[in-house]
Design a protein around this motif. Sequence first.
Motif, PDB file in Angstrom:
ATOM      1  N   VAL A 133     -39.756 -27.677   4.610  1.00 25.53           N
ATOM      2  CA  VAL A 133     -40.414 -28.027   5.863  1.00 25.53           C
ATOM      3  C   VAL A 133     -39.732 -29.280   6.404  1.00 25.53           C
ATOM      4  N   THR A 134     -39.264 -29.200   7.638  1.00 23.34           N
ATOM      5  CA  THR A 134     -38.637 -30.342   8.293  1.00 23.34           C
ATOM      6  C   THR A 134     -39.586 -30.834   9.375  1.00 23.34           C
ATOM      7  N   THR A 136     -40.276 -33.616  12.381  1.00 29.55           N
ATOM      8  CA  THR A 136     -39.625 -34.529  13.319  1.00 29.55           C
ATOM      9  C   THR A 136     -40.711 -35.403  13.923  1.00 29.55           C
ATOM     10  N   TRP A 137     -40.484 -36.719  13.883  1.00 30.62           N
ATOM     11  CA  TRP A 137     -41.541 -37.669  14.204  1.00 30.62           C
ATOM     12  C   TRP A 137     -41.502 -38.226  15.614  1.00 30.62           C
ATOM     13  N   SER A 138     -40.447 -37.946  16.368  1.00 30.82           N
ATOM     14  CA  SER A 138     -40.378 -38.387  17.758  1.00 30.82           C
ATOM     15  C   SER A 138     -39.357 -37.520  18.478  1.00 30.82           C
ATOM     16  N   ASP A 139     -39.250 -37.728  19.768  1.00 29.36           N
ATOM     17  CA  ASP A 139     -38.265 -37.000  20.555  1.00 29.36           C
ATOM     18  C   ASP A 139     -37.007 -37.852  20.706  1.00 29.36           C
ATOM     19  N   GLY A 140     -35.947 -37.232  21.125  1.00 28.35           N
ATOM     20  CA  GLY A 140     -34.715 -37.961  21.403  1.00 28.35           C
ATOM     21  C   GLY A 140     -33.674 -37.798  20.323  1.00 28.35           C
ATOM     22  N   PRO A 141     -32.492 -38.313  20.588  1.00 26.64           N
ATOM     23  CA  PRO A 141     -31.370 -38.123  19.658  1.00 26.64           C
ATOM     24  C   PRO A 141     -31.512 -38.888  18.346  1.00 26.64           C
ATOM     25  N   ASP A 142     -32.301 -39.933  18.317  1.00 26.19           N
ATOM     26  CA  ASP A 142     -32.463 -40.742  17.111  1.00 26.19           C
ATOM     27  C   ASP A 142     -33.815 -40.522  16.432  1.00 26.19           C
ATOM     28  N   ALA A 143     -34.376 -39.340  16.616  1.00 21.53           N
ATOM     29  CA  ALA A 143     -35.696 -39.042  16.052  1.00 21.53           C
ATOM     30  C   ALA A 143     -35.641 -39.047  14.527  1.00 21.53           C
ATOM     31  N   GLN A 144     -36.661 -39.643  13.914  1.00 27.80           N
ATOM     32  CA  GLN A 144     -36.751 -39.660  12.453  1.00 27.80           C
ATOM     33  C   GLN A 144     -37.199 -38.289  11.960  1.00 27.80           C
ATOM     34  N   VAL A 145     -36.584 -37.839  10.883  1.00 26.53           N
ATOM     35  CA  VAL A 145     -36.875 -36.539  10.298  1.00 26.53           C
ATOM     36  C   VAL A 145     -37.161 -36.726   8.815  1.00 26.53           C
ATOM     37  N   THR A 146     -38.193 -36.041   8.329  1.00 24.05           N
ATOM     38  CA  THR A 146     -38.465 -36.004   6.887  1.00 24.05           C
ATOM     39  C   THR A 146     -38.549 -34.543   6.468  1.00 24.05           C
ATOM     40  N   ARG A 147     -38.347 -34.327   5.179  1.00 26.83           N
ATOM     41  CA  ARG A 147     -38.369 -32.959   4.657  1.00 26.83           C
ATOM     42  C   ARG A 147     -39.295 -32.876   3.449  1.00 26.83           C
ATOM     43  N   ILE A 148     -39.964 -31.737   3.345  1.00 30.83           N
ATOM     44  CA  ILE A 148     -40.893 -31.492   2.253  1.00 30.83           C
ATOM     45  C   ILE A 148     -40.537 -30.146   1.636  1.00 30.83           C
ATOM     46  N   ASP A 149     -40.461 -30.108   0.309  1.00 31.90           N
ATOM     47  CA  ASP A 149     -40.259 -28.844  -0.390  1.00 31.90           C
ATOM     48  C   ASP A 149     -41.629 -28.297  -0.768  1.00 31.90           C
ATOM     49  N   VAL A 150     -41.868 -27.064  -0.361  1.00 31.96           N
ATOM     50  CA  VAL A 150     -43.158 -26.417  -0.589  1.00 31.96           C
ATOM     51  C   VAL A 150     -42.935 -25.196  -1.467  1.00 31.96           C
ATOM     52  N   GLN A 151     -43.621 -25.162  -2.599  1.00 36.17           N
ATOM     53  CA  GLN A 151     -43.518 -24.037  -3.521  1.00 36.17           C
ATOM     54  C   GLN A 151     -44.745 -23.150  -3.341  1.00 36.17           C
ATOM     55  N   SER A 152     -44.505 -21.833  -3.283  1.00 39.94           N
ATOM     56  CA  SER A 152     -45.588 -20.867  -3.078  1.00 39.94           C
ATOM     57  C   SER A 152     -45.523 -19.759  -4.121  1.00 39.94           C
ATOM     58  N   ASP A 153     -46.673 -19.255  -4.481  1.00 39.34           N
ATOM     59  CA  ASP A 153     -46.761 -18.118  -5.389  1.00 39.34           C
ATOM     60  C   ASP A 153     -46.402 -16.848  -4.613  1.00 39.34           C
ATOM     61  N   LEU A 154     -45.472 -16.068  -5.122  1.00 37.52           N
ATOM     62  CA  LEU A 154     -45.028 -14.876  -4.408  1.00 37.52           C
ATOM     63  C   LEU A 154     -46.099 -13.791  -4.330  1.00 37.52           C
ATOM     64  N   LYS A 155     -47.003 -13.766  -5.286  1.00 37.04           N
ATOM     65  CA  LYS A 155     -48.034 -12.733  -5.293  1.00 37.04           C
ATOM     66  C   LYS A 155     -49.179 -13.073  -4.334  1.00 37.04           C
ATOM     67  N   THR A 156     -49.682 -14.293  -4.409  1.00 42.09           N
ATOM     68  CA  THR A 156     -50.840 -14.680  -3.595  1.00 42.09           C
ATOM     69  C   THR A 156     -50.449 -15.349  -2.283  1.00 42.09           C
ATOM     70  N   LEU A 157     -49.209 -15.820  -2.189  1.00 39.65           N
ATOM     71  CA  LEU A 157     -48.677 -16.585  -1.060  1.00 39.65           C
ATOM     72  C   LEU A 157     -49.291 -17.978  -0.949  1.00 39.65           C
ATOM     73  N   LYS A 158     -50.159 -18.341  -1.881  1.00 38.86           N
ATOM     74  CA  LYS A 158     -50.775 -19.673  -1.863  1.00 38.86           C
ATOM     75  C   LYS A 158     -49.727 -20.736  -2.194  1.00 38.86           C
ATOM     76  N   ILE A 159     -49.873 -21.887  -1.567  1.00 43.79           N
ATOM     77  CA  ILE A 159     -49.004 -23.026  -1.845  1.00 43.79           C
ATOM     78  C   ILE A 159     -49.435 -23.632  -3.166  1.00 43.79           C
ATOM     79  N   THR A 160     -48.486 -23.757  -4.074  1.00 43.09           N
ATOM     80  CA  THR A 160     -48.783 -24.270  -5.412  1.00 43.09           C
ATOM     81  C   THR A 160     -48.309 -25.705  -5.622  1.00 43.09           C
ATOM     82  N   ASP A 161     -47.372 -26.164  -4.782  1.00 41.31           N
ATOM     83  CA  ASP A 161     -46.842 -27.527  -4.941  1.00 41.31           C
ATOM     84  C   ASP A 161     -46.192 -27.976  -3.650  1.00 41.31           C
TER      85      ASP A 161
END
Length: 166
Positions: A133-134, A136-161
């Motif tokens: 998940v990326t 973006t915290w503001s608009d414009g060319p210098d916008a700060q971006v953070t990333r989150i890794d999300v793990q999901s169970d393939l059977k239930t599709l629930k987010i596990t981490d």
Amino acid sequence: MSVRNRKTLVTAVALTAGLTLAAVTPALAGTAASHTTRATAAVSTQGDPRNVTQHVADFYGAYIDAVWANEDPSAGASAKALRAFYLTAAAQKKVAAFEKKNHADGILFAQNVPVKWKVAYTGSGAGHATSRVTLTWSDGPDAQVTRIDVQSDLKTLKITDLKPAS
């Protein structure tokens, strides 16, 4: 008064009311909103409830909408319900522990709300898929971006981490 004069009068009153409403409506619409909204070109979207990455994207889209609308009395309840639906109990506990320790939102890993987000599939194995998940915290060319890794169970599709991407 003749029928013709009455029709003319009714038409004039209706036209005046319509023009007044058209002039007043934009001004009234702006008084209640605290966030700037944008009109954009028509966008076509689609989804698949069986797709694990789409499931994560649906969650983040709805969750960000709920926390963005912080003046709406139902927003907090909506965000809580989304967490309960999309996250496993263990993931919810981990998010709550992060929030208690860091005084920040454990889904966004921040104290504010991003203006944009996107989700991309990054891999799978051992019954789980990972999405990046990326935010973006503001608009414009210098916008700060953070990333989150999300793990999901393939059977239930629930987010596990969830964890900030390294």
